[in-house]
Design a protein around this motif. Structure first.
Motif, mmCIF file in Angstrom:
data_model
loop_
_atom_site.group_PDB
_atom_site.id
_atom_site.type_symbol
_atom_site.label_atom_id
_atom_site.label_comp_id
_atom_site.label_asym_id
_atom_site.label_seq_id
_atom_site.Cartn_x
_atom_site.Cartn_y
_atom_site.Cartn_z
ATOM 1 N N GLN A 105 0.822 -1.205 0.000
ATOM 2 C CA GLN A 105 0.000 0.000 0.000
ATOM 3 C C GLN A 105 0.859 1.260 0.000
ATOM 4 O OE1 GLN A 105 -2.567 -0.638 3.410
ATOM 5 N NE2 GLN A 105 -4.149 -1.548 2.126
ATOM 6 N N ARG A 109 1.127 4.284 -2.749
ATOM 7 C CA ARG A 109 1.039 5.701 -2.365
ATOM 8 C C ARG A 109 2.223 6.487 -2.908
ATOM 9 N NH1 ARG A 109 -1.380 3.730 2.589
ATOM 10 N NH2 ARG A 109 0.684 3.391 3.494
ATOM 11 N N TRP A 159 -7.505 -0.676 -3.911
ATOM 12 C CA TRP A 159 -6.478 0.219 -3.389
ATOM 13 C C TRP A 159 -6.209 1.378 -4.338
ATOM 14 C CZ3 TRP A 159 -2.362 -3.946 -1.581
ATOM 15 C CH2 TRP A 159 -2.864 -4.601 -0.453
#
Length: 264
Positions: A105, A109, A159
């Motif tokens: 994750q 980002r 996501w």
């Protein structure tokens, strides 16, 4: 007593495996076709330094980032902390990075942070609910590939949507049985053809292309209906006000000169 058990495969030997080479041959044409249609200035490839996925890219500046200390890349760092400024990269390619990094994750980002608005992210990963996914979770293939955890395409899409990406293209490949034998892999070409019509249910690898979307951003478009020239400088039919004023002054000057001659 010395152990006769073979050592775990390392990254170098992993690339020489027939199954790894087969996966690379399936993915590289898709990357080449996709990156050729992405325009900008800076392109970044994370991982897979032995394969130049940006070879067909038209961008002038290409960067290769490596996750392990070995030759073949221009940069060495973790995928969770990219050494690039915010909104400075137009294209990011991540071949099999999410299943190898410690925090997938955070990696996504970072990709969102360094990409410019409308930038492109291309990633490939192994489908856990497939024969290749089962092979990647057990045995020496998992140790050599350093596969820590596998994620489904639906989870990665969730996501990406949360971060602000929009998935614009999805494909699946590697429909053959994951045997580490080049001869048997070559004999399974019929499975690859049939797998193209299975809606991705039999694919061992999924291929995603996502665009970075930014809210409240307005693209400036040229107003073709409005002219950018000053109205006073445009050529019109008939005489303009300036031309009419000059004509009147000339007529007045002619009248005055005629009256002067008559008086004399």
């Amino acid at each position: 007593m010395l152990s006769t058990q073979p050592d775990p495969l390392d990254a170098a030997s992993f690339e020489t495996m027939a199954l790894s080479q087969y996966i690379a041959r399936q993915e590289i044409p898709l990357y080449a076709q996709t990156v050729a249609d992405v325009f900008g200035f800076h392109a970044l490839q994370i991982g897979w330094p032995q394969h130049d996925l940006l070879e067909h890219s038209r961008m002038p500046y290409k960067h290769s980032l490596q996750l392990t200390a070995s030759g073949g890349a221009s940069l060495l760092c973790e995928s969770e902390f990219l050494p690039f400024a915010e909104q400075s990269v137009d294209l990011v390619c991540m071949p099999h990075v999410l299943e190898q990094c410690a925090d997938p994750q955070q990696t996504l980002r970072e990709a969102f942070r360094v990409l410019v608005p409308e930038g492109t992210l291309i990633l490939t990963s192994i489908t856990p609910l497939s024969a290749l996914g089962l092979r990647a979770r057990v045995g020496g293939f998992k140790q050599a590939g350093q596969f820590k955890r596998l994620f489904t395409a639906w989870r990665i899409r969730d996501w990406l949507n949360v971060l602000g990406f929009e998935v614009v293209y999805r494909d699946s490949l590697v429909h053959a049985l994951p045997v580490n034998d080049p001869l048997w892999l070559a004999r399974q070409s019929c499975l690859e053809r049939l797998g193209q019509h299975s809606l991705g249910l039999t694919g061992g690898v999924y291929f995603l292309v996502a665009k970075k979307r930014v809210l409240n951003m307005r693209l400036l478009k040229p107003e073709w209906k409005k002219t950018s020239l000053n109205h006073a400088l445009q050529v019109r039919k008939g005489q303009s006000s300036i031309q009419k004023q000059a004509q009147k002054e000339l007529e007045c000057a002619n009248v005055e000169s005629t009256m002067d001659r008559n008086v004399r």
